[in-house]
Scaffold this active site. Structure first.
Site, PDB file in Angstrom:
ATOM      1  N   PRO A 128       9.451 135.600 -26.492  1.00  0.00           N
ATOM      2  CA  PRO A 128       9.872 134.924 -25.262  1.00  0.00           C
ATOM      3  C   PRO A 128      11.353 135.047 -24.893  1.00  0.00           C
ATOM      4  O   PRO A 128      12.100 134.070 -24.890  1.00  0.00           O
ATOM      5  CB  PRO A 128       9.495 133.463 -25.536  1.00  0.00           C
ATOM      6  CG  PRO A 128       9.639 133.327 -27.014  1.00  0.00           C
ATOM      7  CD  PRO A 128       9.195 134.655 -27.579  1.00  0.00           C
ATOM      8  N   CYS A 129      11.753 136.237 -24.513  1.00  0.00           N
ATOM      9  CA  CYS A 129      13.136 136.449 -24.072  1.00  0.00           C
ATOM     10  C   CYS A 129      13.437 135.679 -22.782  1.00  0.00           C
ATOM     11  O   CYS A 129      14.594 135.402 -22.486  1.00  0.00           O
ATOM     12  CB  CYS A 129      13.420 137.934 -23.902  1.00  0.00           C
ATOM     13  SG  CYS A 129      12.259 138.813 -22.847  1.00  0.00           S
ATOM     14  N   HIS A 130      12.406 135.284 -22.056  1.00  0.00           N
ATOM     15  CA  HIS A 130      12.608 134.513 -20.827  1.00  0.00           C
ATOM     16  C   HIS A 130      13.157 133.119 -21.118  1.00  0.00           C
ATOM     17  O   HIS A 130      13.690 132.470 -20.228  1.00  0.00           O
ATOM     18  CB  HIS A 130      11.308 134.418 -20.019  1.00  0.00           C
ATOM     19  CG  HIS A 130      10.173 133.759 -20.741  1.00  0.00           C
ATOM     20  ND1 HIS A 130       9.366 134.441 -21.629  1.00  0.00           N
ATOM     21  CD2 HIS A 130       9.730 132.475 -20.719  1.00  0.00           C
ATOM     22  CE1 HIS A 130       8.458 133.614 -22.109  1.00  0.00           C
ATOM     23  NE2 HIS A 130       8.662 132.414 -21.571  1.00  0.00           N
TER      24      HIS A 130
END
Length: 165
Positions: A128-130
């Site tokens: 989850p780089c978001h």
């Protein structure tokens, strides 16, 4: 052997890439740093190999899954791999700053390097780089585009809030 397929999602088509039994790529269309199509291997359309990944992504977008349990394999520098593994520790529906992530990695002055590694994350959504934001909590660059980042963060916060009651 590398194989790939494309599935639909609320954020547009997602290209899934597997090497052996591990997911090595999840790319959005028009994603920054998206590798050339010819590196994705042979098409596996209709192949059941991708079914567990597609099912978990479907459950995620339905608000029924908050933690993925898929085998992933990172292909990047040792530092990038450390950053990507740290991303897996960010709780669903929460965010951290690039600076916080750098400090957690023992590199307090490396927030820019963390941002660059974050932007090269090859397995978006699942890794989850978001969930990484700027120092003031504002949305900063996202390989899939800020509209998608905003959608994913708002979606997760809404699901998290709904499940608390």
């Amino acid at each position: 052997m590398r194989t790939h397929t494309t599935i639909e999602s609320p954020v547009g088509p997602l290209t899934l890439v597997m090497t052996g039994n591990a997911l090595t790529g999840l790319y959005m269309n028009a994603q920054r740093h998206r590798p050339p199509e010819e590196t994705f291997g042979v098409p596996a359309d209709g192949d059941a190999t991708f079914t567990p990944i597609a099912e978990q992504l479907s459950a995620y977008f339905a608000g029924e899954l908050t933690t993925f349990t898929l085998p992933v394999a990172f292909q990047g520098t040792p530092f990038q791999q450390r950053v990507w593994n740290a991303l897996l520790e960010i709780p669903y529906g929460e965010t951290v700053t690039y600076g916080t992530l750098a400090r957690e990695l023992g590199k307090p002055s490396a927030s820019r390097a963390v941002g660059l590694a974050n932007g090269r994350n090859p397995i978006s959504i699942i890794v989850p780089c978001h969930r990484v934001v700027g120092s003031t909590g504002g949305l900063t660059g996202y390989g899939g585009g800020l509209d998608r980042k905003r959608y994913l963060l708002d979606f997760e916060k809404r699901v998290k809030t709904e499940t608390l009651f």
